[in-house]
Write a protein that holds these residues in place. Structure first.
Motif, mmCIF file in Angstrom:
data_model
loop_
_atom_site.group_PDB
_atom_site.id
_atom_site.type_symbol
_atom_site.label_atom_id
_atom_site.label_comp_id
_atom_site.label_asym_id
_atom_site.label_seq_id
_atom_site.Cartn_x
_atom_site.Cartn_y
_atom_site.Cartn_z
ATOM 1 N N SER A 543 0.833 -1.202 0.000
ATOM 2 C CA SER A 543 0.000 0.000 0.000
ATOM 3 C C SER A 543 0.876 1.264 0.000
ATOM 4 O O SER A 543 2.071 1.208 0.256
ATOM 5 N N TYR A 544 0.256 2.394 -0.252
ATOM 6 C CA TYR A 544 0.944 3.664 -0.361
ATOM 7 C C TYR A 544 1.383 4.135 1.025
ATOM 8 O O TYR A 544 0.619 4.067 1.987
ATOM 9 N N ILE A 545 2.622 4.618 1.124
ATOM 10 C CA ILE A 545 3.113 5.093 2.416
ATOM 11 C C ILE A 545 3.015 6.613 2.460
ATOM 12 O O ILE A 545 3.636 7.293 1.650
ATOM 13 N N PRO A 546 2.224 7.169 3.379
ATOM 14 C CA PRO A 546 2.116 8.625 3.446
ATOM 15 C C PRO A 546 3.443 9.236 3.880
ATOM 16 O O PRO A 546 4.201 8.634 4.634
ATOM 17 N N GLU A 547 3.743 10.445 3.426
ATOM 18 C CA GLU A 547 5.062 11.012 3.684
ATOM 19 C C GLU A 547 5.133 11.727 5.016
ATOM 20 O O GLU A 547 6.111 11.598 5.752
ATOM 21 N N GLU A 548 4.112 12.483 5.361
ATOM 22 C CA GLU A 548 4.236 13.379 6.513
ATOM 23 C C GLU A 548 4.199 12.621 7.837
ATOM 24 O O GLU A 548 5.090 12.732 8.652
ATOM 25 N N LYS A 549 3.160 11.821 8.029
ATOM 26 C CA LYS A 549 2.997 11.213 9.347
ATOM 27 C C LYS A 549 2.756 9.714 9.195
ATOM 28 O O LYS A 549 1.709 9.275 8.756
ATOM 29 N N TYR A 550 3.765 8.946 9.514
ATOM 30 C CA TYR A 550 3.644 7.500 9.368
ATOM 31 C C TYR A 550 4.258 6.895 10.624
ATOM 32 O O TYR A 550 5.238 6.184 10.584
ATOM 33 N N HIS A 551 3.697 7.250 11.758
ATOM 34 C CA HIS A 551 4.298 6.890 13.039
ATOM 35 C C HIS A 551 3.150 6.598 13.992
ATOM 36 O O HIS A 551 2.281 7.441 14.185
ATOM 37 N N TYR A 552 3.153 5.390 14.555
ATOM 38 C CA TYR A 552 2.038 4.969 15.428
ATOM 39 C C TYR A 552 2.292 5.484 16.835
ATOM 40 O O TYR A 552 3.040 4.894 17.597
ATOM 41 N N THR A 553 1.678 6.643 17.190
ATOM 42 C CA THR A 553 1.954 7.202 18.516
ATOM 43 C C THR A 553 0.689 7.482 19.312
ATOM 44 O O THR A 553 0.660 7.236 20.509
ATOM 45 N N VAL A 554 -0.333 8.028 18.667
ATOM 46 C CA VAL A 554 -1.506 8.468 19.412
ATOM 47 C C VAL A 554 -2.204 7.259 20.035
ATOM 48 O O VAL A 554 -2.398 6.249 19.361
ATOM 49 N N ASP A 555 -2.536 7.373 21.315
ATOM 50 C CA ASP A 555 -3.146 6.258 22.049
ATOM 51 C C ASP A 555 -2.336 4.975 21.891
ATOM 52 O O ASP A 555 -2.832 3.955 21.403
ATOM 53 N N PHE A 556 -1.089 5.050 22.274
ATOM 54 C CA PHE A 556 -0.170 3.945 22.015
ATOM 55 C C PHE A 556 -0.650 2.644 22.646
ATOM 56 O O PHE A 556 -0.496 1.579 22.067
ATOM 57 N N TYR A 557 -1.205 2.735 23.856
ATOM 58 C CA TYR A 557 -1.700 1.517 24.513
ATOM 59 C C TYR A 557 -3.215 1.547 24.592
ATOM 60 O O TYR A 557 -3.788 1.340 25.663
ATOM 61 N N ASN A 558 -3.856 1.811 23.461
ATOM 62 C CA ASN A 558 -5.288 2.089 23.484
ATOM 63 C C ASN A 558 -6.124 1.018 24.200
ATOM 64 O O ASN A 558 -6.944 1.358 25.057
ATOM 65 N N PRO A 559 -5.959 -0.282 23.910
ATOM 66 C CA PRO A 559 -6.799 -1.283 24.595
ATOM 67 C C PRO A 559 -6.626 -1.230 26.111
ATOM 68 O O PRO A 559 -7.594 -1.401 26.855
ATOM 69 N N LEU A 560 -5.403 -0.951 26.539
ATOM 70 C CA LEU A 560 -5.145 -0.883 27.976
ATOM 71 C C LEU A 560 -5.790 0.354 28.586
ATOM 72 O O LEU A 560 -6.381 0.299 29.664
ATOM 73 N N TYR A 561 -5.671 1.496 27.883
ATOM 74 C CA TYR A 561 -6.293 2.724 28.385
ATOM 75 C C TYR A 561 -7.776 2.509 28.630
ATOM 76 O O TYR A 561 -8.328 2.927 29.629
ATOM 77 N N ARG A 562 -8.401 1.849 27.642
ATOM 78 C CA ARG A 562 -9.847 1.669 27.766
ATOM 79 C C ARG A 562 -10.181 0.822 28.988
ATOM 80 O O ARG A 562 -11.210 1.001 29.614
ATOM 81 N N MET A 563 -9.273 -0.109 29.323
ATOM 82 C CA MET A 563 -9.572 -0.967 30.463
ATOM 83 C C MET A 563 -9.281 -0.309 31.798
ATOM 84 O O MET A 563 -10.065 -0.397 32.730
ATOM 85 N N ILE A 564 -8.093 0.333 31.919
ATOM 86 C CA ILE A 564 -7.734 0.839 33.249
ATOM 87 C C ILE A 564 -8.022 2.323 33.405
ATOM 88 O O ILE A 564 -8.062 2.814 34.526
ATOM 89 N N GLY A 565 -8.242 3.029 32.298
ATOM 90 C CA GLY A 565 -8.457 4.473 32.376
ATOM 91 C C GLY A 565 -9.537 4.902 33.367
ATOM 92 O O GLY A 565 -9.302 5.766 34.203
ATOM 93 N N PRO A 566 -10.722 4.269 33.311
ATOM 94 C CA PRO A 566 -11.803 4.713 34.202
ATOM 95 C C PRO A 566 -11.463 4.596 35.683
ATOM 96 O O PRO A 566 -12.015 5.318 36.496
#
Lengths: 622, 298
Positions: A543-566
């Motif tokens: 697939s096409y690789i975007p140039e500007e932002k191709y870095h997995y950072t936002v909500d890095f541990y998303n499944p965990l946040y959803r579980m322990i965040g509350p």
């Protein structure tokens, strides 16, 4: 020169240096910078020279008929050295960091003043001078926290209000001791307190728990810390997190093991509950909740700040446990936390300096290619705070775990161990989001950090690794503090600890990792050499690789946040907010009475007199 | 001293052979369970040799260094874990040290993968770290129960006591942590239903996606070592270790086949499902076990 004289000279240089820096700044900023570095380095040299030269109480001033004295023992020396060194390295870091800012004279003056205040705290031999230096430290810290204005002002306000509450508790303690025993000299108080009732000692301990707990950010007094640490200028964040909050630790050690005394402190119990175990549990809560709250943060400095609270928890568990291993672990962890947390804050400071104040973990990335030294510093600091073997953090945490397990406290040990895993998760995120992954287009041409910033980073990294491989160097000093408190001596070797229930040999681990690493490296040399490729050349399944932002950072541990965040809402902070609102409402009511109009006050006086006269006429009590 | 040096050399080589054999065995057995013929059992070894002769790519110095650190870390962990009578470094630190040297391997891969600059890697590592937090909660209860019950942190001591007084798995309070360990074993060695970190069909093998050539070979060897460590730790902690290598290997094979059968029939969990599972039954069982070890009647 006698050591007693040197002790006075130390404080004179520190305080005099602070004010002279300000004056020199009005003449030339270059001279001021040079002078500030000079003063802070002289302080380090004097403290190093004072090693192993204990000083009995020496009178230096009389206030209100009370003699104020200075003294130096192993404990205060062990705190004085990090104070001066972290201060000096932060001032060196500041040279470039603060250059283009406003009010730099003021900045340097308060930086040295904070150091002077902290030196005064650890050197003072009586509670009144302790209190005076404590306030100097607290208020100059307030000035530095709010240096950046804007949100920093609110953060500073929160800090100083909580700090004042703590100081008030301390003052009540001092007054109570003075009215009961007629002395404020620490060594005299401890002889008096040996005969005191356990109720009175508990009263004192609770007062000082509030006083030092606020500065030390022990749960539930931690709420000021995250915003204060993240809004302060980075070199000062290093001092604040590395040393200043540890003055609370010094205070705890002083009150628990010097003033109250080992035996009395450990015997303070009612049935199943003993005071030091309750304190340990406060430590455990301080480890777990803030460490996992840190996982949710997106601001690099805020993440570090929450971890400061978490690491304080380890120190509290260690020193409150009351065994020689535990105390050694707690005190060693104080030193280690000073090194790696200062290192981490300085690394973030360097990134902040080069990227123009960006510390949002979601908008950085790939900086390892542009700032390799800073990355190495952040990596070593992260390994230290996680407690990976061959860093100093491992040894101190090992001592604490070991103490907990050999005392038969698996639940406290669990809190400490799981805290380490929370730390691992958030520090991988910290390193990954800032330094690894793809470098954004706008940071393509960033320069590496200037030498005055790299120098402290390199020094701290070296200290972390050397103390991790040869922990015997600091542990020897710590062991003499242990014996000074009245514990049995530990079997310290240069490479770690030898004890009956399991040893630790860091040199062997180091040798094994080194040899294994070299062998694996040699094996990898056997293979065909790999071709270096740019970061755009990655596998994306076609697939096409975007140039500007191709870095997995936002909500890095998303499944965990959803579980322990509350579960991680800071209820304590909410409680303080409600309390503050309530106090404000009451004060508003009172303000209506104190209208500021003289006419009202005349009426109040007349009414008061009328009531008095009425009582006298009616009941004739006088 | 000489014996120790020989052990230090022999131990990783034996581990390498066993680990690679396990990988071959797993491919063969999986195929047979799914009614395929499957590759020959030596296939992983042939692949490794081939990888060393293929030209791969590299993304930078940490990319290379991380792989080496990871494999070196695994080798060092081995030297602390008794294998039959071999335990060359166990006098330098006990279970607590093992627990933390075990960090080197995932940390090395994580750092290396981070520089790989491929979002698939980052997602894989994020999943791996969440999963490790997931199984670490029951795992810590388990080893704390062991350490509290036997009153030592030294793994050789634990093995010795079991050889005198019977396996921990059949001791009254400790059978609970033993069961909990069995329940989380697939998560520790990253097999189904817990292969969420590699997940070839979703994120292209996650952390492994950028490796090629000799680095892929090293990562495969590291994986073989991880298999060995996860299983060997269980044998030492709950099945009383072994007095010689043969018995130890026998116990490993039995355990590995059980894990393989689970691996063959279960589909993959989602991340949340995995955490929910790990924090429910294994944690509860291990926790009860830990509480029971604190009660003096046992």
């Amino acid at each position: 020169m006698s050591s007693a004289f040197l002790l006075k000279l130390l404080l004179i240089i520190a305080f005099g240096g602070a004010f002279l820096t300000y004056v020199l700044g009005k003449i030339s900023s270059t001279i001021r910078d040079f002078f500030a570095v000079l003063v802070s380095c002289i302080l380090v040299i004097i403290v190093v020279y004072l090693y192993g030269k204990p000083v009995k109480e020496t009178f230096y001033l009389g206030v209100l008929g009370l003699p104020l004295v200075l003294r130096l023992n192993m404990l205060s020396w062990f705190f004085a050295l990090p104070i001066t060194s972290v201060g000096a390295l932060s001032i060196i870091f500041s040279l470039r960091y603060i250059r283009k800012r406003e009010k730099t004279d003021f900045y340097y003056m308060t930086m040295i003043l904070v150091n002077a205040g902290m030196l005064g705290i650890v050197l003072s031999g009586d509670l009144v001078s302790f209190y005076i230096f404590w306030e100097i430290m607290s208020w100059s810290a307030f000035l530095l926290i709010s240096y950046n204005r804007g949100p920093a002002l609110a953060a500073g306000m929160k800090y100083i209000i909580m700090s004042v509450v703590g100081s008030a508790a301390m003052l009540i303690g001092i007054i109570s001791i003075y009215t009961n025993y007629g002395t404020v000299i620490i060594s005299d108080i401890s002889t008096h307190l040996a005969a005191a009732s356990s109720g009175y000692i508990l009263f004192l301990l609770i007062l000082y728990f509030v006083a030092f707990g606020v500065k030390n950010a022990v749960w539930p007094f931690h709420t000021w810390l995250p915003s204060a640490h993240s809004e302060a200028p980075s070199p000062f964040s290093a001092v604040l997190s590395g040393i200043l909050i540890k003055m609370g630790t010094y205070g705890f050690l002083l009150i628990m093991y010097t003033i109250v005394g080992l035996k009395v402190f450990l015997d303070l119990s009612w049935g199943l509950f003993s005071f030091h175990y309750i304190l340990c549990w406060f430590g455990a809560i301080t480890v777990v909740i803030p460490t996992f709250t840190a996982l949710l943060q997106n601001d690099a400095k805020r993440l570090l700040a929450w971890h400061s609270i978490g690491q304080i928890g380890y120190i509290i568990i260690g020193i409150a446990l009351g065994t020689s291993l535990g105390i050694a672990g707690g005190i060693f962890h104080f030193l280690n936390h000073a090194t790696f947390k200062a290192l981490l804050f300085l690394s973030v400071g360097a990134v902040e300096y080069r990227t123009g104040g960006v510390r949002d973990l979601n908008s950085l990335g790939g900086l390892i290619k542009r700032m390799p030294i800073t990355f190495t510093g952040a990596l070593v600091g992260s390994l230290g705070i996680i407690g990976v073997p061959l860093t100093n953090g491992f040894v101190s945490k090992w001592l604490i775990y070991k103490a907990l397990i050999s005392q038969g406290n698996p639940f406290l040990a669990f809190a400490a161990l799981i805290g380490t895993w929370g730390t691992l998760l958030s520090f991988y995120k910290f390193l990954h989001n800032m330094f690894l992954g793809q470098l954004p287009e706008k940071y393509k041409n960033i320069e590496k950090a200037p030498f005055s910033m790299q120098f402290p980073i390199i020094i701290y990294s070296l200290v972390i690794i050397v103390f991790g491989i040869l922990p015997g160097i600091p542990l020897k000093v710590i062991n003499s503090i242990d014996t000074y408190f009245g514990f049995e001596s530990l079997h310290i070797n240069i490479w770690g600890i030898a004890s009956e229930t399991g040893a630790l040999n860091t040199i062997n681990i180091f040798a094994a990792v080194l040899v294994a690493g070299v062998i694996v490296w040699l094996i990898s040399r056997l293979g065909v050499k790999s071709k270096p490729v740019p970061q755009e050349d990655t596998y994306a399944a076609g697939s096409y690789i975007p140039e500007e932002k191709y870095h997995y950072t936002v909500d890095f541990y998303n499944p965990l946040y959803r579980m322990i965040g509350p579960y991680l809402r800071d209820v304590i902070d909410d409680f303080y907010r409600i309390l503050a609102k309530g106090v404000q409402r009451v004060c508003d009511r009172i303000k209506r009475v104190y209208a500021g109009d003289v006419g009202y006050y005349v009426i109040y006086i007349v009414l008061f007199l009328a009531v008095i006269i009425l009582i006298q006429v009616g009941f004739k009590p006088w | 001293m000489v014996i120790k040096i020989i052990q230090i050399i022999v131990y990783p080589i034996l581990t390498f052979i066993i680990g690679i054999f396990f990988i071959g065995l797993s491919r063969k057995m999986m195929a047979r369970i799914q009614r395929r013929y499957g590759p020959p059992i030596t296939q992983p070894l042939i692949d490794l040799i081939r990888f060393f002769y293929q030209k791969g790519i590299s993304h930078g110095s940490i990319f290379n260094f991380g792989v080496i650190l990871s494999l070196a870390g695994s080798i060092v962990v081995l030297l602390f874990i008794p294998f039959g009578r071999m335990s060359p470094l166990s006098s330098s630190g006990g279970l607590l040290v093992i627990l933390y040297i075990m960090l080197f391997a995932p940390l090395g891969i994580a750092l290396s993968g981070g520089e790989g600059a491929n979002p698939n890697i980052s997602i894989g590592i994020s999943r791996k770290l969440i999963l490790s937090l997931g199984y670490e909660v029951p795992f810590l209860f388990i080893i704390l129960a062991i350490m509290t019950y036997y009153k030592t942190t030294s793994i050789t001591e634990i093995v010795k006591i079991q050889q005198e007084a019977g396996w921990a798995l059949f001791t009254i309070p400790l059978f609970l942590p033993g069961i909990a360990y069995l329940l989380i074993l697939p998560a520790i060695i990253g097999m189904r239903p817990f292969d969420i970190a590699s997940a070839p069909q979703e994120i292209s093998s996650g952390p492994m996606v950028e490796y090629s050539g000799k680095y892929l070979a090293l990562v495969h060897i590291e994986h073989a070592f991880t298999l060995f460590i996860g299983i060997a730790l269980f044998i030492n902690l709950f099945l009383g270790g072994a007095t010689n290598i043969g018995f130890f290997f026998l116990k490993m094979i039995v355990l590995f086949v059980i894990v393989l059968i689970v691996n063959a029939v279960f589909p993959r969990y989602r991340v949340e499902q995995a955490i929910k599972y790990l924090w429910k039954w294994p944690t509860l069982i291990a926790f009860v076990g830990l509480i029971l070890t604190k009660i003096p009647i046992f």
